[in-house]
Motif scaffolding. Structure first.
Motif: not given
Length: 338
Positions: A35-40, A72-78, A80-89
């Protein structure tokens, strides 16, 4: 070694649950990235991320491989990585090493349970041997209201140990003839020791060891196969000795001469069948009366630790402090049964 009852899922079920949890976490991460692929930014594909690229990025990110070709290139994608992808990892790694964590947790939990058990165990019943006689003894104790936490099984057979643990009982692995094993079961603070071993020789050794450790302060009840060994067991310290072969022989004899008596005995010994033996203290208004006059069907008295039958002259009248042994209706809720 002391074993505590454990409640675990089957290995296949636990493994399947972990795999499904890891797959669900990967799918959730793919959905977030999609869903946030445009920011990558994909260094190898300027046309944007495909669904396969999202799977690829999610897997390499959760597994901490991180090739860096998709970022992640955009601020929103980054964000999301901080709030979701990193904890998911982190959660993904926890799921993968869940077996190791479970083992460490079980070891810590069992250690705490062992410390707590050693501090609180008292007035318990030790069952030496978890064969047919031992299992029947445990069943009788549970039927009479003894809590499982107040029963400790001492057994050296691995299969019997697993059966006792699966039944929710605390077990001590080892031979009950060894003083160190009985010490592990806290025999000095026990209420009673029931000896239900497979051989009379072992029963004698267990009785001697128990008497030596407890100085005769703990009640010892033993079962023997041969009647000729009963006096030896009593000399070894057993307070009560039950001769299993002789008892079975008498029942076999009764089955031919008086078959209905067998049904009566089985009724008395089988829980929930209609009749059962029970024991209670004599009430104040019953003192001085004949046991035959009471509403309860009294069959014997226990006076100062000695059984007095109603045929004895001493059993003609109830005295202060007597315990009444009577037949109760087993379909009703009992007070104290024996």
């Amino acid at each position: 070694m002391i074993h505590f009852p454990a409640h675990r899922r089957a290995p296949l079920s636990a493994l399947s649950l972990r795999l499904l949890s890891a797959l669900a976490l990967v799918c959730a991460t793919v959905a977030v990235v999609w869903f946030g692929r445009d920011g990558y930014h994909d260094g190898n594909n300027e046309g944007g991320l495909t669904l396969l690229d999202c799977f690829y990025y999610s897997v390499v990110s959760l597994s901490t491989t991180g090739y860096g070709d998709v970022t992640p290139a955009s601020q929103l994608a980054r964000l999301v990585n901080v709030l979701f992808v990193a904890p998911a990892r982190v959660l993904f790694l926890v799921i993968l090493v869940g077996t190791t964590l479970e083992v460490l947790t079980d070891q810590y939990r069992n250690g705490r349970r062992l410390i707590r058990w050693r501090k609180t165990v008292k007035d318990h019943v030790i069952i030496c041997g978890y064969g047919t006689k031992g299992r029947s003894a445990v069943s009788a104790l549970l039927e009479n209201g003894t809590d499982k936490s107040r029963i400790v099984v001492v057994e050296r057979n691995g299969t019997a140990l697993r059966q006792a643990t699966s039944a929710g009982l605390v077990t001590v692995e080892g031979s009950a003839t060894r003083s160190a094993v009985l010490e592990e079961a806290h025999v000095r603070t026990a209420k009673a020791v029931i000896i239900a071993t497979d051989s009379d020789d072992s029963s004698v050794m267990v009785a001697l060891t128990t008497r030596q450790l407890t100085a005769g302060q703990v009640r010892i009840i033993a079962a023997v196969r041969e009647a000729e060994n009963a006096p030896l067991l009593k000399q070894s310290g057993a307070h009560h000795v039950i001769v299993s072969s002789a008892t079975a022989g008498r029942l076999l004899g009764l089955s031919t001469s008086a078959p209905p008596l067998i049904e009566v005995v089985e009724d008395l010994l089988t829980p929930g069948q209609g009749m059962a033996l029970a024991m209670r203290s004599a009430d104040r208004d019953e003192v001085g009366r004949s046991p035959r006059e009471l509403d309860s069907l009294v069959i014997a008295l226990v006076r100062r630790g000695r059984v007095v039958t109603l045929t004895d002259q001493a059993g003609a009248e109830i005295e202060t402090g007597d315990m009444l042994v009577y037949v109760r209706d087993d379909r009703s809720t009992p007070a104290v049964s024996i």
